[in-house]
Design an enzyme around this catalytic site. Structure first.
Site, PDB file in Angstrom:
ATOM      1  CG  HIS A 137      -0.277   0.365   2.670  1.00 64.98           C
ATOM      2  ND1 HIS A 137       0.360  -0.706   3.228  1.00 64.98           N
ATOM      3  CD2 HIS A 137      -0.265   1.411   3.285  1.00 64.98           C
ATOM      4  CE1 HIS A 137       0.833  -0.315   4.186  1.00 64.98           C
ATOM      5  NE2 HIS A 137       0.607   0.953   4.243  1.00 64.98           N
TER       6      HIS A 137
HETATM    7  C1  UD1 Z   1      -2.270   5.478   6.023  1.00 65.55           C
HETATM    8  C2  UD1 Z   1      -0.930   5.730   6.646  1.00 65.55           C
HETATM    9  C3  UD1 Z   1       0.150   4.821   6.493  1.00 65.55           C
HETATM   10  C4  UD1 Z   1      -0.413   3.425   7.118  1.00 65.55           C
HETATM   11  C5  UD1 Z   1      -1.556   3.237   6.296  1.00 65.55           C
HETATM   12  C6  UD1 Z   1      -2.147   1.881   6.776  1.00 65.55           C
HETATM   13  C7  UD1 Z   1      -0.341   8.367   6.539  1.00 65.55           C
HETATM   14  C8  UD1 Z   1       0.661   9.480   5.876  1.00 65.55           C
HETATM   15  N1  UD1 Z   1      -0.417   7.049   6.088  1.00 65.55           N
HETATM   16  O1  UD1 Z   1      -1.761   5.206   4.569  1.00 65.55           O
HETATM   17  O2  UD1 Z   1       1.565   5.075   7.352  1.00 65.55           O
HETATM   18  O3  UD1 Z   1       0.756   2.438   6.723  1.00 65.55           O
HETATM   19  O4  UD1 Z   1      -2.581   4.164   6.709  1.00 65.55           O
HETATM   20  O5  UD1 Z   1      -3.575   1.495   6.236  1.00 65.55           O
HETATM   21  O6  UD1 Z   1      -1.028   8.723   7.499  1.00 65.55           O
HETATM   22  N2  UD1 Z   1      -9.289   4.678   1.904  1.00 65.55           N
HETATM   23  C9  UD1 Z   1     -10.355   4.198   1.889  1.00 65.55           C
HETATM   24  N3  UD1 Z   1     -10.785   4.086   2.854  1.00 65.55           N
HETATM   25  C10 UD1 Z   1     -10.529   4.264   4.215  1.00 65.55           C
HETATM   26  C11 UD1 Z   1      -9.283   4.916   4.231  1.00 65.55           C
HETATM   27  C12 UD1 Z   1      -8.502   5.003   2.912  1.00 65.55           C
HETATM   28  O7  UD1 Z   1     -10.937   3.853   0.994  1.00 65.55           O
HETATM   29  O8  UD1 Z   1     -11.130   3.838   5.045  1.00 65.55           O
HETATM   30  C13 UD1 Z   1      -8.556   4.977   0.618  1.00 65.55           C
HETATM   31  C14 UD1 Z   1      -9.052   6.603   0.257  1.00 65.55           C
HETATM   32  O9  UD1 Z   1      -9.070   6.373  -1.486  1.00 65.55           O
HETATM   33  C15 UD1 Z   1      -7.479   7.421   0.540  1.00 65.55           C
HETATM   34  C16 UD1 Z   1      -6.477   6.161   0.502  1.00 65.55           C
HETATM   35  O10 UD1 Z   1      -6.995   5.037   0.749  1.00 65.55           O
HETATM   36  O11 UD1 Z   1      -7.505   8.434  -0.377  1.00 65.55           O
HETATM   37  C17 UD1 Z   1      -5.271   6.597   0.961  1.00 65.55           C
HETATM   38  O12 UD1 Z   1      -5.707   6.695   2.585  1.00 65.55           O
HETATM   39  P1  UD1 Z   1      -4.956   7.781   3.638  1.00 65.55           P
HETATM   40  O13 UD1 Z   1      -5.471   7.696   4.975  1.00 65.55           O
HETATM   41  O14 UD1 Z   1      -4.624   8.887   3.071  1.00 65.55           O
HETATM   42  O15 UD1 Z   1      -3.468   6.844   3.760  1.00 65.55           O
HETATM   43  P2  UD1 Z   1      -3.201   5.393   3.754  1.00 65.55           P
HETATM   44  O16 UD1 Z   1      -2.709   5.088   2.245  1.00 65.55           O
HETATM   45  O17 UD1 Z   1      -4.204   4.571   4.140  1.00 65.55           O
END
Ligand code: UD1
Length: 370
Positions: free
Chosen positions: A210
């Site tokens: 991821h």
């Molecule tokens: C975040 C953390 C990362 C951790 C990871 C574990 C930061 C900078 N990164 O990354 O360190 O390893 O979580 O999962 O804080 N999304 C969903 N549903 C959700 C959450 C996210 O669909 O409940 C999708 C969305 O498209 C979103 C993308 O995932 O834009 C990224 O989510 P985000 O919270 O920005 O960071 P992660 O990649 O999950």
């Protein structure tokens, strides 16, 4: 006065659960409140973790959701501040390195509220990684820094942090692992999801990906998926896919490739499902930080598909190997695993299931010392 605990994203949940339990179980219980920023909000990314880890419902959910780093971090800060005004805590406790960690630390410190950082001092040395920025800054803002491995203290000292504030207590992620293993959902139950189930007792590999550096660039992601497809012709792979990765696979039109391989793709697994399959896997291929630690604790060989790790003890003591993202290096590491059964290791010091207890003890003393 209470300690305000903050969670936001999936890897925070298994860290906060044992800490909150240790706060209640302390000789002098430590009162606390829980704020969830809402960074992760899908049922698969949040709800199942609260239930399975027996985390109390948050006192407050800031509901920030997804966004660019600036938007997400700023939104957390704006919504977190009123909670500090309404219910001023003695300290704010943050875990790990996600955007919620730095956002809440920054709000607290400017209000002269002490910050406690659990999992301090880890450094990958790679500033292109958003988490590395979050780690460095959170540690600079913290009054009390709890570390999981001995290298962390040296990293902090190099950055000018007073060693008196740094306490080596072990790894709360492993507390959760040990407290939950006997509740793990048997791998067979998870296999039933697939049209072509994995066969119980036959070796399989577990894959997670991821990191933006692996999944946001079409060429890197395509290479990694090609490598995994080829490995899956030799040993089936189970790939619980993060929503971010799923979105990129679709955007780059790579689903077809996965469908015609030995890779079983599913949505994110719950914590207890993940423990069940991890425990039974022959090999883990991942870019996750938590999985590098959990595989070391369980003695399962792990190939980390990154160029660096902020958790070097999983390599020096544990079962982890950093293999990068080049196809030939991953294949070479896989062939070695097939020949030797994979890297053996030992469990690092203080990864004994009692880190949260030590943290609660130290915080109790610190509160009394005022
Ligand atoms: C975040 C953390 C990362 C951790 C990871 C574990 C930061 C900078 N990164 O990354 O360190 O390893 O979580 O999962 O804080 N999304 C969903 N549903 C959700 C959450 C996210 O669909 O409940 C999708 C969305 O498209 C979103 C993308 O995932 O834009 C990224 O989510 P985000 O919270 O920005 O960071 P992660 O990649 O999950």
């Amino acid at each position: 006065g209470h300690v305000l605990c903050v969670v936001g994203a999936r890897p925070n949940f298994m860290k906060i659960a044992p800490i909150m339990r240790a706060f209640s179980a302390a000789a002098v219980p430590i009162p606390c409140r829980l704020v969830h920023t809402g960074q992760h909000y899908d049922a698969a990314m949040k709800a199942s973790f609260f239930t399975q880890l027996r985390i109390p419902e948050p006192d407050l959910d800031l509901g920030v959701g997804s966004g660019s780093h600036a938007v997400q971090t700023a939104e957390i800060m704006k919504r977190f501040e009123p909670e500090l005004d309404a219910n001023p805590p003695r300290a704010v406790l943050v875990v790990g390195d996600v955007n919620s960690t730095i956002a809440c630390s920054l709000v607290a410190v400017k209000k002269a509220i002490p910050v406690i950082h659990v999992e301090a001092g880890l450094r990958s040395g790679d500033r292109a990684m958003p988490e590395e920025i979050n780690r460095i800054l959170t540690d600079q803002l913290s009054d009390l820094l709890f570390t999981t491995e001995l290298d962390a203290a040296a990293n902090l000292q190099r950055e000018g942090i007073d060693p008196a504030r740094v306490l080596f207590v072990g790894n709360v992620m492993i507390d959760s692992l040990m407290q939950s293993l006997e509740l793990a959902i048997p791998a067979e139950r998870t296999f039933e999801r697939f049209a072509e189930p994995l066969v119980a007792g036959e070796p399989f590999g577990l894959v997670t990906l991821h990191r933006p550096s692996n999944v946001d660039d079409p060429e890197v992601l395509e290479t990694l998926l090609d490598v995994l497809c080829e490995i899956s012709a030799d040993m089936p792979l189970l790939f619980p896919m993060h929503p971010r990765t799923r979105a990129k696979v679709e955007a780059f039109g790579l689903e077809g490739r996965l469908a015609s391989s030995g890779i079983r793709v599913t949505g994110p697994l719950s914590y207890l499902e993940m423990l069940g399959v991890m425990q039974r896997s022959a090999l883990v291929l991942t870019d996750s930080g938590g999985l590098q630690e959990e595989t070391t604790a369980l003695g399962i060989p792990c190939l980390t598909l990154r160029h660096s790790t902020e958790r070097p003890i999983t390599v020096t003591e544990g079962t982890n190997t950093i293999v990068g993202t080049a196809a030939d290096r991953i294949f070479a590491a896989y062939r070695e695993f097939r020949q030797t059964g994979g890297k053996a290791g030992r469990v690092p010091p203080l990864w004994d299931g009692r880190a949260a207890e030590r943290i609660a003890g130290k915080i109790g003393d610190w509160l009394v010392a005022g």
